[in-house]
Design a protein around this motif. Sequence first.
Motif, PDB file in Angstrom:
ATOM      1  N   GLN A 126       0.023   6.966  -8.533  1.00  0.00           N
ATOM      2  CA  GLN A 126       0.921   5.556  -8.480  1.00  0.00           C
ATOM      3  C   GLN A 126       1.466   4.921  -7.220  1.00  0.00           C
ATOM      4  O   GLN A 126       1.580   3.865  -7.094  1.00  0.00           O
ATOM      5  N   THR A 127       2.087   6.286  -6.650  1.00  0.00           N
ATOM      6  CA  THR A 127       2.661   5.734  -5.397  1.00  0.00           C
ATOM      7  C   THR A 127       1.678   4.916  -4.313  1.00  0.00           C
ATOM      8  O   THR A 127       2.162   3.893  -3.835  1.00  0.00           O
ATOM      9  N   LEU A 128       0.469   5.489  -4.134  1.00  0.00           N
ATOM     10  CA  LEU A 128      -0.713   4.973  -3.249  1.00  0.00           C
ATOM     11  C   LEU A 128      -0.864   3.622  -3.865  1.00  0.00           C
ATOM     12  O   LEU A 128      -1.462   2.583  -3.031  1.00  0.00           O
ATOM     13  N   SER A 129      -0.991   3.261  -5.257  1.00  0.00           N
ATOM     14  CA  SER A 129      -1.455   2.088  -5.722  1.00  0.00           C
ATOM     15  C   SER A 129      -0.548   0.884  -5.801  1.00  0.00           C
ATOM     16  O   SER A 129      -1.036  -0.182  -5.988  1.00  0.00           O
ATOM     17  N   ARG A 130       0.895   1.196  -5.603  1.00  0.00           N
ATOM     18  CA  ARG A 130       1.662   0.311  -5.804  1.00  0.00           C
ATOM     19  C   ARG A 130       1.683  -0.902  -4.693  1.00  0.00           C
ATOM     20  O   ARG A 130       2.156  -1.991  -4.768  1.00  0.00           O
ATOM     21  N   ALA A 131       1.236  -0.607  -3.493  1.00  0.00           N
ATOM     22  CA  ALA A 131       1.181  -1.422  -2.260  1.00  0.00           C
ATOM     23  C   ALA A 131       0.245  -1.132  -1.381  1.00  0.00           C
ATOM     24  O   ALA A 131      -0.247   0.196  -1.405  1.00  0.00           O
ATOM     25  N   THR A 132      -0.206  -1.724  -0.381  1.00  0.00           N
ATOM     26  CA  THR A 132      -1.086  -1.386   0.525  1.00  0.00           C
ATOM     27  C   THR A 132      -0.461  -0.533   1.685  1.00  0.00           C
ATOM     28  O   THR A 132      -1.163   0.162   2.674  1.00  0.00           O
TER      29      THR A 132
END
Length: 227
Positions: A126-132
Amino acid sequence: MMTKTTVMLIEDDIRASYTLESTINQHPDFTVVAASESCADALLHYEAYKPSLIFVDITLPDGNGIDVIRQLREQHADCDFIMTTAERETATVEKAVQLGVADYLVKPIRMSRVNQALEDYKQYKQTLSRATTVDQNDIDQLFRKAPVKQLRQTPKGIDATTLASLKSILRNEKLHDFSADDIGERMNVSRITARRYLEFLESEGMIRLVLNYKTGGRPRRLYQMVE
């Protein structure tokens, strides 16, 4: 509706595989799509199912789980790995870390620890998918370097007085192979409540979960004191 994370198991112990599969499938965000008992099967199953997360035992009939991870890495497999093994030697742990495993679970594995590994992995993705891009705090959390938060003495849903009463019962009565029903009767609480407290004590390492397969059907969940 959120898509479940697909999981593959590489485990030659049928009972351990069944228990692990059952625990993972109870999590609302994960589902087991394949279970392999050998290195050869694992490589074939990966090609067929392309799971996102693989639980890997090290000792397998036809090779080493570490080698399976290495081969899939060389093939640029788009998946993550969690080790499940009785191996405790630092050299083995170091190899697993070098290959970038997401977690390392030592057998006998507590089911609460499996759930923790799943939650950690879920948070990681989830942390990786929240932003680029991520900031230093996000990176620290990903690498588990964030300061440990001060926790309550007992988590939500666990009353300290009731917990102390349960601990007293376990120590004084010296129970062996007891169930949530047994504890519920002694404490005058429901089986669900008793099981919640037992799972907490399991996560604390005071008791361990054992499965009784001599039931003719689904295995019965029993607990034992950890000496």
